[in-house]
Design a protein around this motif. Structure first.
Motif, PDB file in Angstrom:
ATOM      1  N   ASN A  90       0.867  -1.340  -0.018  1.00 55.88           N
ATOM      2  CA  ASN A  90       0.015  -0.025   0.065  1.00 55.88           C
ATOM      3  C   ASN A  90       0.920   1.443  -0.009  1.00 55.88           C
ATOM      4  OD1 ASN A  90      -2.013  -1.667   0.035  1.00 55.88           O
ATOM      5  ND2 ASN A  90      -2.627  -1.280   2.291  1.00 55.88           N
ATOM      6  N   ILE A  91       0.268   2.326  -0.566  1.00 56.53           N
ATOM      7  CA  ILE A  91       1.175   3.700  -0.535  1.00 56.53           C
ATOM      8  C   ILE A  91       0.508   4.662   0.322  1.00 56.53           C
ATOM      9  CG2 ILE A  91       1.652   5.571  -2.348  1.00 56.53           C
ATOM     10  CD1 ILE A  91       0.733   3.775  -4.689  1.00 56.53           C
ATOM     11  N   GLU A  92       1.275   4.877   1.579  1.00 59.90           N
ATOM     12  CA  GLU A  92       0.715   5.802   2.357  1.00 59.90           C
ATOM     13  C   GLU A  92       0.721   7.121   1.856  1.00 59.90           C
ATOM     14  OE1 GLU A  92       1.471   6.921   7.220  1.00 59.90           O
ATOM     15  OE2 GLU A  92       3.026   5.618   6.009  1.00 59.90           O
ATOM     16  N   GLN A  93      -0.540   7.790   2.277  1.00 65.53           N
ATOM     17  CA  GLN A  93      -0.684   9.140   1.887  1.00 65.53           C
ATOM     18  C   GLN A  93      -0.182  10.174   3.077  1.00 65.53           C
ATOM     19  OE1 GLN A  93      -2.068   9.727  -1.672  1.00 65.53           O
ATOM     20  NE2 GLN A  93      -1.129   7.557  -1.167  1.00 65.53           N
ATOM     21  N   THR A  94       1.174  10.326   2.953  1.00 65.50           N
ATOM     22  CA  THR A  94       1.971  11.162   4.051  1.00 65.50           C
ATOM     23  C   THR A  94       1.587  12.466   4.076  1.00 65.50           C
ATOM     24  OG1 THR A  94       3.859  11.174   2.805  1.00 65.50           O
ATOM     25  CG2 THR A  94       3.533   9.290   4.366  1.00 65.50           C
ATOM     26  N   SER A  95       1.178  12.939   2.751  1.00 66.63           N
ATOM     27  CA  SER A  95       0.700  14.529   2.976  1.00 66.63           C
ATOM     28  C   SER A  95      -0.591  14.717   3.290  1.00 66.63           C
ATOM     29  CB  SER A  95       0.849  15.018   1.346  1.00 66.63           C
ATOM     30  OG  SER A  95      -0.114  14.238   0.386  1.00 66.63           O
ATOM     31  N   THR A  96      -1.472  13.750   3.711  1.00 64.77           N
ATOM     32  CA  THR A  96      -2.539  13.886   4.492  1.00 64.77           C
ATOM     33  C   THR A  96      -2.757  14.660   5.677  1.00 64.77           C
ATOM     34  OG1 THR A  96      -3.357  12.188   3.117  1.00 64.77           O
ATOM     35  CG2 THR A  96      -4.986  12.798   4.820  1.00 64.77           C
ATOM     36  N   LYS A  97      -3.350  15.565   6.008  1.00 67.34           N
ATOM     37  CA  LYS A  97      -3.219  16.065   7.221  1.00 67.34           C
ATOM     38  C   LYS A  97      -4.416  15.380   8.002  1.00 67.34           C
ATOM     39  CE  LYS A  97      -3.623  20.436   9.915  1.00 67.34           C
ATOM     40  NZ  LYS A  97      -3.801  21.955   9.868  1.00 67.34           N
ATOM     41  N   ILE A  98      -3.944  14.963   9.452  1.00 65.28           N
ATOM     42  CA  ILE A  98      -4.663  14.168  10.138  1.00 65.28           C
ATOM     43  C   ILE A  98      -5.036  14.660  11.480  1.00 65.28           C
ATOM     44  CG2 ILE A  98      -5.251  11.731  10.928  1.00 65.28           C
ATOM     45  CD1 ILE A  98      -3.535  10.750   8.857  1.00 65.28           C
ATOM     46  N   ILE A  99      -6.257  15.112  11.727  1.00 69.14           N
ATOM     47  CA  ILE A  99      -6.588  15.627  13.095  1.00 69.14           C
ATOM     48  C   ILE A  99      -7.659  14.677  13.875  1.00 69.14           C
ATOM     49  CG2 ILE A  99      -7.439  17.568  14.096  1.00 69.14           C
ATOM     50  CD1 ILE A  99      -6.788  19.172  11.908  1.00 69.14           C
ATOM     51  N   THR A 100      -7.265  14.337  15.025  1.00 64.31           N
ATOM     52  CA  THR A 100      -7.953  13.254  15.561  1.00 64.31           C
ATOM     53  C   THR A 100      -8.231  14.098  17.255  1.00 64.31           C
ATOM     54  OG1 THR A 100      -7.402  11.221  14.386  1.00 64.31           O
ATOM     55  CG2 THR A 100      -8.199  10.957  16.659  1.00 64.31           C
ATOM     56  N   ILE A 101      -9.411  14.012  17.625  1.00 67.16           N
ATOM     57  CA  ILE A 101      -9.849  14.693  18.901  1.00 67.16           C
ATOM     58  C   ILE A 101     -10.548  13.630  19.604  1.00 67.16           C
ATOM     59  CG2 ILE A 101      -9.762  16.820  18.096  1.00 67.16           C
ATOM     60  CD1 ILE A 101     -12.554  17.105  17.885  1.00 67.16           C
ATOM     61  N   SER A 102     -10.770  13.785  20.998  1.00 62.44           N
ATOM     62  CA  SER A 102     -11.634  13.015  21.766  1.00 62.44           C
ATOM     63  C   SER A 102     -12.210  13.719  23.132  1.00 62.44           C
ATOM     64  CB  SER A 102     -10.960  11.417  22.247  1.00 62.44           C
ATOM     65  OG  SER A 102      -9.851  11.892  23.116  1.00 62.44           O
ATOM     66  N   ASP A 103     -12.802  13.006  23.862  1.00 59.96           N
ATOM     67  CA  ASP A 103     -13.508  13.567  25.116  1.00 59.96           C
ATOM     68  C   ASP A 103     -14.008  15.029  25.180  1.00 59.96           C
ATOM     69  OD1 ASP A 103     -12.040  11.109  26.263  1.00 59.96           O
ATOM     70  OD2 ASP A 103     -10.343  12.272  26.421  1.00 59.96           O
ATOM     71  N   LYS A 104     -13.601  15.949  25.617  1.00 54.40           N
ATOM     72  CA  LYS A 104     -14.363  17.104  26.010  1.00 54.40           C
ATOM     73  C   LYS A 104     -14.066  17.951  24.512  1.00 54.40           C
ATOM     74  CE  LYS A 104     -14.264  17.636  30.989  1.00 54.40           C
ATOM     75  NZ  LYS A 104     -13.822  18.471  31.872  1.00 54.40           N
ATOM     76  N   LYS A 105     -13.185  17.554  23.598  1.00 57.00           N
ATOM     77  CA  LYS A 105     -13.008  18.339  22.455  1.00 57.00           C
ATOM     78  C   LYS A 105     -13.895  17.778  21.329  1.00 57.00           C
ATOM     79  CE  LYS A 105      -8.024  19.160  23.386  1.00 57.00           C
ATOM     80  NZ  LYS A 105      -6.500  19.030  22.919  1.00 57.00           N
ATOM     81  N   LEU A 106     -14.736  16.757  21.471  1.00 55.74           N
ATOM     82  CA  LEU A 106     -15.380  16.293  20.571  1.00 55.74           C
ATOM     83  C   LEU A 106     -16.417  17.387  19.894  1.00 55.74           C
ATOM     84  CD1 LEU A 106     -16.232  12.673  21.738  1.00 55.74           C
ATOM     85  CD2 LEU A 106     -14.781  13.352  19.873  1.00 55.74           C
ATOM     86  N   ASP A 107     -16.844  17.310  18.897  1.00 59.97           N
ATOM     87  CA  ASP A 107     -17.694  18.346  18.253  1.00 59.97           C
ATOM     88  C   ASP A 107     -18.697  17.624  17.447  1.00 59.97           C
ATOM     89  OD1 ASP A 107     -19.245  20.493  17.156  1.00 59.97           O
ATOM     90  OD2 ASP A 107     -17.564  21.008  15.663  1.00 59.97           O
TER      91      ASP A 107
END
Length: 212
Positions: A163-180
């Protein structure tokens, strides 16, 4: 970038399909597909997906092809599958936002993927299929890996190669009180429980049970 992120998030949240199309391209296939993968015995469930494609159209997926995976210790080179029943769109993605339950972490995560132009470019390129050179292979099968600690990675399945990793992808993950978007969105409102298989697999192992 912040203004663009807010705009794209708004388009996805309202599920709007009447957005202004920019840089519209003619793709060489009818659909592209995305699937999710998890490590062996460290399951996750995806509850909702919102997608904005490069033609400016928004999609909302409430019925989702759920993660499947068998990687141990680190991601396998060939994880994922090709065609999915529900997870598909017409044009390459600009952005994908989704909610998911990590059962091993016992929490809900909200992940946003911002794709760079090189992902779109790769998805519309082709080459002879590795197993039959008379046929054409398109890089239209995306895999999204979901691992402990809320770690997310993105690949395009290659032509008989890793597989070809898409390293230029900006990934933002949040949890807990930051969930929207994903606040109170879960398949486990009464709490998470480990299966016997999960308990056996993580026995004597150190969290997060590998390098993801």
């Amino acid at each position: 970038m912040k203004i663009m992120a807010v705009l794209l998030s708004f388009l996805l949240l309202v599920g709007c399909n009447d957005t202004i199309a920019q840089n519209k391209i003619k793709v060489p296939w009818d659909k592209w597909y995305f699937t999710f993968s998890t490590p062996k015995d460290l399951p996750a469930q995806v509850t909702i997906v919102k997608l904005l494609d490069t033609d400016g159209y928004g999609y909302v997926f409430k019925t989702v092809d759920q993660p499947q995976g068998n990687s141990t210790g680190t991601w396998g080179a060939y994880i994922g599958k090709g065609i999915a029943t529900f997870n598909k769109a017409d044009a390459p993605p600009q952005m994908i936002k989704f909610c998911w339950d990590s059962i091993i972490d016992k929490k809900t995560y909200e992940t946003t993927l911002f794709f760079a132009a090189d992902t779109k470019k790769k998805m519309i390129t082709s080459e002879p299929a590795w197993d039959n050179p008379s046929k054409t292979y398109y890089f239209r099968y995306m895999v999204i890996g979901l691992a402990p600690e809320g770690k997310v990675r993105v690949w395009l399945q290659s032509n008989g190669k890793p597989n070809i990793e898409q390293t230029s992808t900006k990934i933002i993950t949040i949890s807990d009180k930051k969930l929207d978007m994903c606040k109170r969105v879960t398949n486990f409102p009464n709490g998470y429980e480990y299966s016997e298989g999960m308990k056996e697999f993580i026995k004597d192992k150190v969290y997060p049970y590998g390098k993801w």
